[in-house]
Write an enzyme that holds these catalytic residues in place. Structure first.
Site, PDB file in Angstrom:
ATOM      1  N   THR A 150       0.690  -0.848  -0.225  1.00 52.83           N
ATOM      2  CA  THR A 150       0.172  -0.010  -0.279  1.00 52.83           C
ATOM      3  C   THR A 150       0.571   1.373  -0.461  1.00 52.83           C
ATOM      4  O   THR A 150       2.344   1.314   0.432  1.00 52.83           O
ATOM      5  CB  THR A 150      -0.869   0.424   0.942  1.00 52.83           C
ATOM      6  OG1 THR A 150      -0.214   0.132   2.481  1.00 52.83           O
ATOM      7  CG2 THR A 150      -1.712  -1.597   1.403  1.00 52.83           C
ATOM      8  N   SER A 188       1.160   8.848   5.127  1.00 52.41           N
ATOM      9  CA  SER A 188       0.679   8.859   3.398  1.00 52.41           C
ATOM     10  C   SER A 188       2.210   9.255   2.535  1.00 52.41           C
ATOM     11  O   SER A 188       2.173  10.335   2.748  1.00 52.41           O
ATOM     12  CB  SER A 188      -0.684   9.541   3.457  1.00 52.41           C
ATOM     13  OG  SER A 188      -0.868   9.593   1.883  1.00 52.41           O
ATOM     14  N   ARG A 189       1.729   8.185   1.702  1.00 51.51           N
ATOM     15  CA  ARG A 189       3.424   8.393   0.768  1.00 51.51           C
ATOM     16  C   ARG A 189       2.600   9.403   0.114  1.00 51.51           C
ATOM     17  O   ARG A 189       3.854   9.947  -0.931  1.00 51.51           O
ATOM     18  CB  ARG A 189       3.605   7.264   0.330  1.00 51.51           C
ATOM     19  CG  ARG A 189       4.336   6.601   1.605  1.00 51.51           C
ATOM     20  CD  ARG A 189       4.973   5.128   1.267  1.00 51.51           C
ATOM     21  NE  ARG A 189       5.018   3.922   1.705  1.00 51.51           N
ATOM     22  CZ  ARG A 189       4.704   2.834   2.970  1.00 51.51           C
ATOM     23  NH1 ARG A 189       3.672   2.613   1.640  1.00 51.51           N
ATOM     24  NH2 ARG A 189       5.084   2.019   3.928  1.00 51.51           N
ATOM     25  N   VAL A 190       1.880   9.886  -0.217  1.00 55.99           N
ATOM     26  CA  VAL A 190       1.539  10.728  -1.072  1.00 55.99           C
ATOM     27  C   VAL A 190       1.025  11.623  -0.387  1.00 55.99           C
ATOM     28  O   VAL A 190       2.011  13.847  -0.818  1.00 55.99           O
ATOM     29  CB  VAL A 190       0.327  10.787  -2.221  1.00 55.99           C
ATOM     30  CG1 VAL A 190      -0.972  11.758  -2.341  1.00 55.99           C
ATOM     31  CG2 VAL A 190      -0.524   9.023  -3.000  1.00 55.99           C
TER      32      VAL A 190
END
Length: 501
Positions: free
Chosen positions: A336, A362-364
């Site tokens: 994910t 959150s990697r975004v």
């Protein structure tokens, strides 16, 4: 004369006769047990192909061995016996899809189970599909407004992202997902909720909650109940994502929730052990990582050339005693684009949603936030992390300098602001106003026990009186100097009235 006529008719019939040969691939049941059948005689069958049994029961081929195949049975396996003939259909398992499925509850193979009659379907989608390639994808930049302050401000989720919700049982994982669905009203988002191995009573409550919030109009529930065959728990998530892909192919945005993939992995382990696949770590078969990766990779945001549209995935994983380093949690974390970690200790302290901001990511990141939210919430995660450290430190010493005291007081208010009632999503514009007041120090002199009342009143008062600011947030996703001046003035007026009361 009559006999000649008969002969002529016979000749004509003979001339027009063409022999039709129908080829059927037929196998025989060798043994059947626990929803699994071993079948011989179907040597050239494909994996995931559907087969039928004499009583009309359906099965799916999962194991391909030298002398037999392993079939998982999707209906009542007690009616199947040794020696029964098995027919190959030549079709890979597929589910019916159409716009009529919105507002309905279906089982793991797309059949309605809500008592509202048949669903008219115009297309069939295979449940297994290769995920869209890199060329057809677009980077994640549009936000999914969940209505949950701690997520939208600190762990933002974008359209096309896969964000894991992880935590022990009874920490509010499903509640987060349901809040996110409720908040999609009027946001042009279709929601698919996949229930894997849940009790029917829990599912009915959840359905009633969505109906009450007007969310079933844009939602679909796919259910594989705890009392049903384990094969259905294995298939349900793939059915859910096939339904989501049908809407994505129309250029629409879809939010899909898998509740939960721990039970999905256990169902797959059970099937694999029955099919005598070699067990690996924790008795899971070696391809359990591939099980979830091929599912979650189908969530993406497509570019305009490939029709646009997106699938945002919220897989849920249950941990044991907060152990996120166990086998299945680490597998799904690595697939994910970030995780929201819910902690039992925070839950029992009354901090709900019980999101551990330090372990969640959150990697975004801020790419999935509107400019206004990015501006007001940019330092919030760092502030909270510093507050946690100072809080632990301040327990050992009472003589603190003024700057530390101010930071501690701000931290307490931040924690209070991020608390939220279940099934009460907050509009993005209201969140921006609250975070603005918090980060600019306009709440520093409000008593802790009055924060919730202050926040509620502030949202209502500013929406009525700061029209320019709200218009700018709605249209430009950011404010200018004129909008900020108006907001400061309106907050000042509200504070003056609030302190008097």
């Amino acid at each position: 004369m009559n006999s000649n006529h008969i002969v002529e008719n016979l000749k004509r019939e003979i001339e027009n006769f063409t022999a039709q040969v129908k080829v059927e691939k037929v196998g025989k049941v060798l043994e059947v047990f626990d929803g699994i059948a071993k079948v011989s005689g179907l040597s050239d069958i494909k994996s995931s192909e559907m087969v039928t049994f004499p009583g009309g029961e359906t099965g799916v081929v999962l194991n391909l061995e030298e002398d037999a195949i392993g079939v998982i049975i999707l209906d009542d396996f007690s009616k199947i016996k040794e020696g029964d003939t098995v027919l190959s259909t030549g079709k890979i398992l597929e589910v019916p899809v159409s716009d009529n499925i919105l507002g309905r509850v279906v089982n793991a193979i797309g059949k309605p189970i809500d008592g509202k009659g048949a669903i008219k379907a115009d297309k069939m989608y295979p449940i297994e599909k290769v995920a869209p390639g890199v060329v057809s994808r677009l980077s994640v930049s549009e936000p999914v407004a969940t209505g949950i302050k701690v997520i939208d401000a600190i762990i933002p989720v974008g359209r096309g992202q896969r964000e894991l919700i992880i935590g022990d049982r009874q920490t509010g994982k499903t509640a987060l997902a349901i809040d996110a669905i409720l908040n999609q009203k009027g946001q042009n988002m279709i929601c698919v909720y996949v229930s894997i191995g849940q009790k029917d009573s829990k599912l009915r409550k959840l359905q009633a909650r969505l109906e009450e919030g007007g969310a079933m109009a844009y939602s679909v529930i796919v259910s594989a109940g705890a009392s049903e065959a384990v094969a259905l728990s294995y298939i349900a998530p793939y059915t859910g994502v096939s339904i989501a892909e049908y809407f994505m192919d129309q250029g629409k945005d879809v939010l899909i929730i898998y509740d939960d993939l721990s039970k999905h992995a256990v169902a797959y382990r059970e099937i694999s052990l029955l099919l005598r696949r070699p067990p690996g770590r924790e008795a899971y078969p070696g391809d359990v990582f591939y099980l979830h990766s091929r599912l979650l990779e189908r969530a993406c945001r497509r570019n305009e050339k490939y029709g646009g549209g997106s699938i945002t995935a919220f897989p849920i994983i249950e941990t044991q005693a907060g152990d996120i380093s166990a086998y299945i949690p680490t597998n799904v974390i690595s697939i994910t684009d970030g995780q929201i970690f819910l902690e039992t200790d925070l839950f029992y302290k009354g901090i709900r949603p019980a999101v551990n901001v330090g372990s969640s990511v959150s990697r975004v990141g801020s790419t999935a936030q509107i400019k206004a939210m990015k501006k007001v919430a940019g330092t919030l995660k760092l502030d909270l992390a510093q507050y946690r450290e100072l809080e632990a430190f301040s327990q050992f010493g009472s003589d603190l300098d003024d700057a530390t005291k101010r930071q501690l007081e701000r931290g307490k208010r931040s924690v209070e602001v991020l608390k939220q009632l279940q099934y009460a999503p907050v509009k993005t514009a209201h969140q921006v106003v609250t975070m603005y007041a918090l980060t600019k120090g306009l709440m520093d002199d409000v008593a802790i026990d009055k924060i919730k009342e202050f926040e509620q009143g502030l949202s209502e008062y500013t929406e009525r009186n700061a029209k320019v600011f709200y218009k700018q947030i709605a249209e430009k996703k950011m404010w200018d100097d004129k909008g900020e001046e108006e907001l400061k003035k309106v907050i000042g007026e509200f504070k003056a009235n609030f302190t008097k009361s």
